[in-house]
Structure formats: structure tokens, C-alpha cells
Design an enzyme around this catalytic site. Structure first.
Site, PDB file in Angstrom:
ATOM      1  N   PRO A  22       6.047  -2.092  -8.135  1.00  0.00           N
ATOM      2  CA  PRO A  22       6.783  -2.722  -7.030  1.00  0.00           C
ATOM      3  C   PRO A  22       7.075  -1.733  -5.905  1.00  0.00           C
ATOM      4  O   PRO A  22       7.325  -0.549  -6.137  1.00  0.00           O
ATOM      5  CB  PRO A  22       8.078  -3.191  -7.703  1.00  0.00           C
ATOM      6  N   GLU A  23       7.053  -2.250  -4.697  1.00  0.00           N
ATOM      7  CA  GLU A  23       7.388  -1.441  -3.530  1.00  0.00           C
ATOM      8  C   GLU A  23       8.915  -1.308  -3.428  1.00  0.00           C
ATOM      9  O   GLU A  23       9.671  -2.010  -4.089  1.00  0.00           O
ATOM     10  CB  GLU A  23       6.832  -2.112  -2.268  1.00  0.00           C
ATOM     11  N   LYS A  27      12.397   3.740  -5.602  1.00  0.00           N
ATOM     12  CA  LYS A  27      11.944   2.778  -6.608  1.00  0.00           C
ATOM     13  C   LYS A  27      12.771   2.856  -7.889  1.00  0.00           C
ATOM     14  O   LYS A  27      12.392   2.270  -8.906  1.00  0.00           O
ATOM     15  CB  LYS A  27      10.463   3.014  -6.915  1.00  0.00           C
ATOM     16  N   ARG A  69      -4.577   6.264  -6.990  1.00  0.00           N
ATOM     17  CA  ARG A  69      -4.281   4.874  -6.646  1.00  0.00           C
ATOM     18  C   ARG A  69      -5.303   4.402  -5.614  1.00  0.00           C
ATOM     19  O   ARG A  69      -5.762   5.180  -4.773  1.00  0.00           O
ATOM     20  CB  ARG A  69      -2.864   4.727  -6.076  1.00  0.00           C
TER      21      ARG A  69
END
Length: 265
Positions: free
Chosen positions: A2-3, A51, A253
Site C-alpha cells: 500500500p502507498e 507506511k 520493484r
């Protein structure tokens, strides 16, 4: 993963559901704190830090604690009413925090630890300025971002020690909107202050809505400029989108970019 804006919304949901209420049940299903019982303690607040999630709990006889959790790739927090079914198997549960009115359940959390309140800095002190936090400092974010000028921009933006809250979606869209190939050395960015200001604006504009939109068009397939558009064309110039893994082995990523709108530098 999640951002930062999604983690911020999770913190708000936990804060609304638990803060100011006395715990009637606690269940920590991780070995290190499985025997801890904070029943009777009061939840002070839940805040996000990049985060990371920090749920602060005051126990009259046991001091002040912070439950530090991280969603990682699969984790989630949900808040239920007294009669609501949890909707997921018990073996996925990592934390249960219950009050007389609500029960917060953490499923598949990637990190769960309980630390003394005064030790919070030990677990989140390494993070850079939080894009959605009260500590936001754009000059410090720029300083950290440029500390290693030869590092690829896409890697530097994802490093939470530089600025906290950017994930792969915002990394991709930010590089597109500023016209930089994510493989560009960060030291070649002409206006890094504009870049970090834009990053903060993007997260701030999206934090109240569940769907990330950077184009202004929320229709399916139109909300993001280049992220996830493998084998598709750039929404701006119709050039086929390219992609590659960026980062150290094991931590790489995927990144997407338009070779025409984001030429190599």
C-alpha cells in the site's frame, strides 16, 4: 505494498474506531508478544508514519505502549461492529483489539511489535519526512534525496529514508509527470524541490479516496498515466509503455515509463 495515502486512511479508520476507548480484549498472535494482555488499557490514538502504523495505548499499571504494525504486501486492518463477521479465516488474524463498541482486527500483518512509547524512535526514527505527516519538511526531503546523486531516481524515491510514503505507483506517476526516466541519476533532476512538492500534492489529493488518480479521469483504465500499462500505450502520446525491475536483487520493484515523454538523460 500500500502507498502512504492508503496507510493514512487505515490509521484514520483505527483512530475513529478505537481512540478514547478502553480495551476489553487484546490478542496478539505473534510469538514475541503472544502472552501480553492489555485488557483495561485505553487507546490514545493511531497515527501513520509513512507506511508504518503506530497505535498508542496507555495502561494505568503497565505504562504507555505503542503497537507498531506494517501492512507489507498482504496485510490489512478492519474495524467491526459487535455482530459483524470478520469475513476471513482465523489463521490470518495477527492482532485483535476489542472494545465494548468496536473490534479492530489486523489480518496478515507483515510486522507486529509492541514497544514502550519512549522507544518509538527506535522503530520509525530512520524514516525521512512524512509526505502526509506533521513533520513534513520539503528541504530535508530534497537534501536526503540528493545525498547519493548517482543513484537512479526511481530507487531514491522508493527509499523511505529519503521521504516516507511513496510506493511504486506514485514513483512511476511522479517520474512521468516530471518527465524523467526512472533510471536517471537523481543528481540530474533539474528541480528536485518541485518534484517533492508534487509528490506531496499527489498523496494529499488522493488520501481521501480509495482509488489513486493522477490524470483527473477516474474511468477504468484512465486514472493513471503509465503505471500498470504494460503492453499498452501512453495516454499522452500513444507510445508503447516500457518497464523494468529497478533496485537491488531481492528488493527490486517494477517501474514503467514512456520512452518518448521520459527520454533518457
Amino acid at each position: 505494498m500500500p502507498e502512504g495515502d492508503a496507510v493514512w486512511r487505515t490509521a484514520q479508520r483505527l483512530h475513529r474506531g478505537l481512540s478514547g476507548r478502553r480495551l476489553t480484549r487484546t490478542d496478539f498472535r505473534v510469538p514475541a508478544i503472544a502472552t501480553v494482555d492489555l485488557t483495561g488499557a485505553t487507546v490514545v490514538e493511531t497515527v501513520s508514519r509513512g507506511k508504518h502504523l503506530l497505535t498508542r495505548i496507555d495502561a494505568a499499571d503497565a505504562g504507555s505502549w505503542t503497537l507498531h504494525t506494517h501492512l507489507k504486501m498482504e496485510g490489512s486492518w478492519r474495524v467491526f461492529g459487535p455482530a459483524e463477521r470478520w469475513g476471513k479465516p482465523e489463521h490470518l488474524v495477527r492482532v485483535v483489539l476489542g472494545t465494548s463498541e468496536r473490534t479492530a482486527v489486523g489480518f496478515q500483518l507483515g510486522l507486529v511489535e509492541l514497544v514502550a512509547r519512549e522507544r518509538e524512535d527506535d522503530v520509525v526514527g530512520h524514516l525521512g519526512p512524512d509526505l502526509l505527516g506533521p513533520d513534513w519538511d520539503e528541504q530535508e526531503a530534497v537534501r536526503r534525496l540528493l545525498a547519493d546523486p548517482d543513484r537512479p531516481l526511481g530507487e531514491a524515491l522508493l527509499d523511505q529514508r529519503n521521504l516516507a510514503g511513496i510506493g511504486t505507483i506514485y514513483r512511476t506517476e511522479l517520474c512521468f509527470l516530471t518527465g524523467y526516466d526512472p533510471r536517471t541519476p537523481v543528481g540530474r533532476v533539474a528541480d528536485p524541490l518541485r518534484m517533492v512538492r508534487l509528490a506531496r500534492s499527489m498523496l494529499d489529493q488522493n488520501r481521501q479516496q480509495p482509488q489513486i488518480c493522477t490524470t483527473g479521469d477516474k474511468r477504468r483504465g484512465r486514472s493513471l498515466w503509465v503505471y500498470g500499462r504494460l503492453h499498452q500505450r501512453c495516454l499522452r502520446c500513444q507510445t508503447p509503455i516500457e518497464h523494468a525491475e529497478l533496485g537491488e536483487p531481492g528488493r527490486a520493484r517494477v517501474a514503467y515509463w514512456c520512452p518518448r515523454c521520459q527520454p533518457p538523460r
